[in-house]
Every structure is written in C-alpha cells, then in structure tokens.
Write an enzyme that holds these catalytic residues in place. Structure first.
Site, PDB file in Angstrom:
ATOM      1  N   LYS A  45      34.140 -17.789  86.860  1.00 36.27           N
ATOM      2  CA  LYS A  45      35.396 -17.314  86.276  1.00 36.27           C
ATOM      3  C   LYS A  45      35.439 -15.780  86.315  1.00 36.27           C
ATOM      4  O   LYS A  45      34.422 -15.120  86.560  1.00 36.27           O
ATOM      5  CB  LYS A  45      35.533 -17.804  84.839  1.00 36.27           C
ATOM      6  CG  LYS A  45      34.484 -17.237  83.885  1.00 36.27           C
ATOM      7  CD  LYS A  45      34.667 -17.753  82.475  1.00 36.27           C
ATOM      8  CE  LYS A  45      33.624 -17.140  81.530  1.00 36.27           C
ATOM      9  NZ  LYS A  45      33.824 -17.549  80.136  1.00 36.27           N
ATOM     10  N   TYR A 281      38.566  16.853  78.239  1.00 36.49           N
ATOM     11  CA  TYR A 281      39.538  16.858  77.158  1.00 36.49           C
ATOM     12  C   TYR A 281      38.858  17.046  75.801  1.00 36.49           C
ATOM     13  O   TYR A 281      37.859  16.383  75.491  1.00 36.49           O
ATOM     14  CB  TYR A 281      40.322  15.548  77.133  1.00 36.49           C
ATOM     15  CG  TYR A 281      41.207  15.339  78.338  1.00 36.49           C
ATOM     16  CD1 TYR A 281      42.163  16.281  78.695  1.00 36.49           C
ATOM     17  CD2 TYR A 281      41.088  14.184  79.111  1.00 36.49           C
ATOM     18  CE1 TYR A 281      42.983  16.082  79.798  1.00 36.49           C
ATOM     19  CE2 TYR A 281      41.905  13.975  80.213  1.00 36.49           C
ATOM     20  CZ  TYR A 281      42.843  14.922  80.550  1.00 36.49           C
ATOM     21  OH  TYR A 281      43.652  14.732  81.635  1.00 36.49           O
TER      22      TYR A 281
END
Length: 427
Positions: A45, A281
């Site tokens: 999956k 940042y």
C-alpha cells in the site's frame, strides 16, 4: 570516510530515492523464515511505503510472497492491471472501502475484499450479481483496535448475512481477519487479549458454517515476535522494506532485515560566510564563526519533515552534519565547518547505514515521529531509482519518472524519459 558514488545515470539528479530490490527480496525471505508455517502477504500500500508498489511487489513475489496487500481498491486494481508483472496466481487483497467504491471492478479483477459491516456486504453482493461471479470476501473482526472491523456484538448478524450471500452463490467467505494495535510494544497485554478475542470470533463463525481458507491477524511486529499470531497467513508491511516496526523491538539487523531506500541529493552550493550570519527563515541558526554553508536542494515539499529543522542528520563528503536552521519547502542548509566539498557532491539523508549515513529511524527520532512516516512521505518530485530489478542482479538501474505517490495513472512502472527532466537533470 569516502562515499560510494551514486548509481550511473542518477548522480546528476537534484534528488533521488534509490530502492535496492535485492534488499526487498532478502527481507521477504528473512520474514518468511520467521513464519514458515503460514502463507506470506507483502503489503505494498501507499506506493509500497514510498518505495514503488509494482517493482517491490514483483520482488516480493520473486522471494516467495503468495499474497499482496493494498489499502485502497485502486491500489489493488493497479496490481491486477495488464503489464503489472504480478502473476495471476498471486492473491491480491484490499481493505479500505467506502460506499460507492469500485466493487464490481474488484470482483471482476479477482481481488479479495474486506467486509466489516452489512453495508459493505450489500454493496459487494450487488457487484457480484453484476459481474456474474462470486466475490472473494474476508470478514474483518474488530478485536480491539477500534478502527475497521465488526464489533463482537454485531459479529453474529454479519456472519449470518454473509453465509446467506454465500448460499446464493454471490460470495465466497475465504478469510477471517483482524489487525493488532500494540504488537510493536513488547509484552503489551492488549496483543494477547486481541488474539484471544480473534480465536473466539473465528470459533463463532466456524460454528455457524464458515470455512475460511485463511485466518490472519499478524502484522510486521507480530510476524517477528509473536508466533502464536501467525495462523494461516501473515501480513508484513514496513519490514518488507527493511525497517524494524519499532525501536523497542530491535534494529533491522536484529531481524535479518536491510533498509531498501537510500535518499540522497546533490549539493547545490557551497559558500563561505562570516560569523554571526543568519541562516534561513527566522534566522533560527546563526553561524558561530566564519564557516562554510552547504545548500541541499530538498525540503518539505519533497517529504523532508520540517519538524526535523535544526536536528535532521545528513552525510556530506563522508562527515555527519546537521540541518542548520529551518527546513524550507525546497531546500535546507548545513554548516560544513569550513570544509568545501564541490557543488554536486552527494548528500545522503538516510540509507541502510553502511557508510555511516543516517537511517530513516534517525530522521524519525529527529522529527519526533516513526520511520514509517519518513519513508512514505517522500514526494513525487523525488525520482525512485530501482536497483537490482532482476533476481540475479543483472540489469542497469531504472529511474522511475517523478510522479504522484500513488504511482503513474496507468499503473505501469515507466522509466524516466529524457523529456521528464530539465537541462540541469532536475525533474
């Protein structure tokens, strides 16, 4: 310590996730040895836990898996699609259904489906009528996980309805199954409690006439540590890809497993900076003195967890470094301490650990999460490069084109084309 160069034809890429299919095969063989009395399902999956569902499915089958597991019906249908390379005699099962799902397509594709309640049984029987063939159904019991599955108080009604559908020729009740909540915590009493409840619910169903081909509840940690959970079929997910289910159980090497994914990038820039220079940042990192900074061109848009800002480990030019400041959308910086590796040098975020590089578990610890999360989050901008595609090791690596994590829309494992990459080699 010298790093091994990236595979031929991939070193120019901005970033790459190399998947060693020989490791996948070896992991499946090792896992099968832990549950030699049961059939083996490799769960592929979420695009094979981020490793590429189809290549990993084929490798698992080559190593002896006779079942493949998928969460969504579309994942399962891709495994049955023409050209998938999955042999027709390999069983495919999926379990995450919602009303209105592609039940008929699944029945016609000979996919085993899970039923947890009466609404699902009604939809799958309607699909079987339209398809003109019985659906292969696994009844799911909620033995204590509290997610999918039928509660014990409703079990008798679901079993009775399923038996009526079987008598009408609309379904074949081929499985009874459940899922464990705490198998990755050694000695947790919930595991034994769930196994007791599972046996009780099997007994109740069989007393009413259900004759399942397989009974299954064991996930990766239970395969490795709870032989009393193996029953007729075991389902291994993350361990197929060489990741131990939890640090509390041990390391991959403790179970004969090898991590299959190596995530790396090409260093984009190296520059000298003075002391007191802010980085990224918010200036969450400020250089303590004159140094060199390296720009790594991957970020949280590629699946590198922002939560590991200031803590994520990488191997650059044979030396362990740490993310300096914040992880941005497309890039992050490392303080190289005055070293000046060339632009284009390989930066290894995680791998098996053979060369001293970090592992997915190291990143999980840095980000406060689990290793499953680290490998499955790697995004579609990062090409998957599958190594050792042939069981004998023959054949060159094949880079898969950048894609959504669910795989290409046609379900194929198409290699990258020159037009998929810009002049710089960046997808």
């Amino acid at each position: 310590m010298n790093e091994t160069p990236a595979s031929p034809g991939t070193a120019h890429l901005r970033a790459r996730a190399e998947i060693d299919l020989a490791a996948v095969r070896a992991n499946v063989r090792s896992l099968r040895s832990h549950a030699s009395g049961a059939a083996f399902m490799a769960v592929v999956k979420a695009d094979g836990y981020g490793h590429g569902a189809l290549p990993c499915a084929r490798a698992a089958v080559e190593a002896g898996a006779t079942w493949l597991g998928a969460a969504t019906p579309h994942e399962a249908l891709a495994l049955r699609a023409p050209g998938s390379g999955v042999p027709a005699d390999v069983r495919v099962m999926c379990w995450l259904w919602t009303p209105g799902g592609p039940w008929r397509e699944a029945v016609e594709a000979d996919i085993d489906v899970s039923v947890s309640g009466l609404w699902a049984l009604e939809e799958v029987t309607a699909a079987a009528r339209l398809a003109g063939r019985p659906a292969r159904v696994h009844l799911k019991a909620d033995t204590g996980l509290g997610r999918g599955g039928c509660q014990p108080t409703d079990w008798t009604d679901l079993v009775a309805a399923a038996l009526r559908a079987e008598a009408d020729g609309l379904v074949r009740l081929v499985g009874i199954w459940s899922h464990l909540a705490c198998a990755d915590e050694p000695g947790h009493p919930a595991t034994t409690d769930q196994l007791t409840r599972f046996r009780e619910m099997i007994t109740a169903a069989e007393a009413r006439g259900v004759r399942p081909e397989v009974r299954h509840i064991a996930n990766s940690p239970a395969v490795l540590t709870r032989p009393d959970s193996h029953f007729d079929l075991v389902r291994s997910g993350v361990s197929v890809y060489g990741i131990a289910p939890s640090p509390a159980l041990g390391t991959p090497a403790d179970f004969g497993l090898r991590p299959a994914m190596t995530l790396s990038a090409s260093l984009a820039l190296v520059k000298r900076t003075p002391g007191g220079h802010g980085v990224g940042y918010g200036h969450r990192y400020v250089t303590p003195g004159p140094t060199t900074l390296g720009l790594v061109p991957v970020g949280y848009a590629d699946g590198v967890p922002r939560q590991a800002s200031g803590a994520g480990p990488v191997l650059v030019d044979g030396k362990l470094r740490t993310v300096a400041g914040g992880i941005a959308m497309d890039q992050f910086v490392v303080d190289l301490g005055g070293d000046e590796p060339p632009a284009g040098a390989e930066v290894v975020l995680f791998g098996p650990g053979d060369r001293g590089e970090p592992t997915a578990q190291d990143w999980a610890q840095a980000a406060g999460t689990i290793a499953y999360d680290i490998v499955t989050r790697i995004g579609g901008r990062v090409p998957r490069v599958h190594l050792n595609e042939s069981p004998d090791g023959a054949g060159a690596p094949s880079p898969a084109a950048g894609r959504e994590r669910g795989g290409p829309r046609d379900g194929s494992d198409a290699p990258a084309r020159p037009e998929d990459f810009g002049a710089s080699g960046t997808p």
